[in-house]
Design a protein around this motif. Structure first.
Motif, PDB file in Angstrom:
ATOM      1  N   SER A   1      49.484 112.719  57.609  1.00 48.47           N
ATOM      2  CA  SER A   1      48.475 111.475  57.566  1.00 48.47           C
ATOM      3  C   SER A   1      47.233 111.930  58.143  1.00 48.47           C
ATOM      4  O   SER A   1      46.057 111.787  57.522  1.00 48.47           O
ATOM      5  CB  SER A   1      49.014 110.316  58.148  1.00 48.47           C
ATOM      6  OG  SER A   1      48.014 109.195  58.174  1.00 48.47           O
TER       7      SER A   1
ATOM      8  N   ALA B   1      52.545 112.460  53.096  1.00 41.98           N
ATOM      9  CA  ALA B   1      52.791 111.791  54.508  1.00 41.98           C
ATOM     10  C   ALA B   1      53.770 110.598  53.528  1.00 41.98           C
ATOM     11  O   ALA B   1      54.846 110.114  54.182  1.00 41.98           O
ATOM     12  CB  ALA B   1      51.382 110.919  55.102  1.00 41.98           C
ATOM     13  N   HIS B   2      53.277 109.948  52.759  1.00 43.26           N
ATOM     14  CA  HIS B   2      54.177 108.895  51.883  1.00 43.26           C
ATOM     15  C   HIS B   2      55.533 109.380  51.542  1.00 43.26           C
ATOM     16  O   HIS B   2      56.503 108.616  51.718  1.00 43.26           O
ATOM     17  CB  HIS B   2      53.294 108.447  50.509  1.00 43.26           C
ATOM     18  CG  HIS B   2      53.928 107.653  49.646  1.00 43.26           C
ATOM     19  ND1 HIS B   2      54.968 107.669  48.978  1.00 43.26           N
ATOM     20  CD2 HIS B   2      54.169 106.105  49.771  1.00 43.26           C
ATOM     21  CE1 HIS B   2      55.415 106.868  48.096  1.00 43.26           C
ATOM     22  NE2 HIS B   2      54.977 105.816  48.814  1.00 43.26           N
TER      23      HIS B   2
ATOM     24  N   ASN C   1      47.818 112.512  52.530  1.00 41.75           N
ATOM     25  CA  ASN C   1      48.533 111.131  52.160  1.00 41.75           C
ATOM     26  C   ASN C   1      49.647 111.399  51.323  1.00 41.75           C
ATOM     27  O   ASN C   1      50.526 110.535  51.378  1.00 41.75           O
ATOM     28  CB  ASN C   1      47.247 110.260  51.572  1.00 41.75           C
ATOM     29  CG  ASN C   1      46.364 109.939  52.559  1.00 41.75           C
ATOM     30  OD1 ASN C   1      46.344 110.093  54.084  1.00 41.75           O
ATOM     31  ND2 ASN C   1      44.784 109.849  52.098  1.00 41.75           N
TER      32      ASN C   1
END
Length: 115
Positions: free
Chosen positions: A80, A88-89, A85
């Motif tokens: 993140s 990270a998700h 992103n």
């Protein structure tokens, strides 16, 4: 001539060692992001979940799952902070699934179903 070589080798060694001394990563560098307090509610909620599981005997009843979930949490924080992103998700999705398993296992063991 060996004095020159020795000096050159020492200079190269010093330069190599000095390049290993780095400062704190930039805001988008990832690096040691997990060392800073989480301010994003997505991460604070998951951190609270880790702490709660540990407090409720997670290290005793679901040690492997807790360790892996902690590792995924750190990876997600780093991703993140590095601006990755999607990664990270994905790491948080894996974290949630593992925490569901760990919480279920810890509760069953605590309640005596696993004995």
């Amino acid at each position: 001539m060996s004095g020159r070589r020795t000096g050159a080798v020492l200079a190269l060694l010093a330069a190599g060692l000095a390049s290993g001394c780095i400062g704190w990563p930039e805001a988008t560098g990832g690096g040691l992001a997990e060392r800073r307090p989480a301010t994003d509610p997505v991460f604070t909620a998951r951190e609270a979940r880790l702490v709660a599981l540990e407090r409720e005997g997670g290290r005793r009843f679901a040690a492997v799952e807790l360790a892996e979930a902690s590792r995924l949490y750190v990876l997600a924080r780093r991703s993140s902070e590095a601006g990755q992103n999607r990664r990270a998700h994905d790491e948080l999705t894996a974290f949630d699934a593992l925490m569901d398993l760990a919480e279920t296992r810890a509760a069953a063991m605590r309640d005596g179903a696993g004995s």
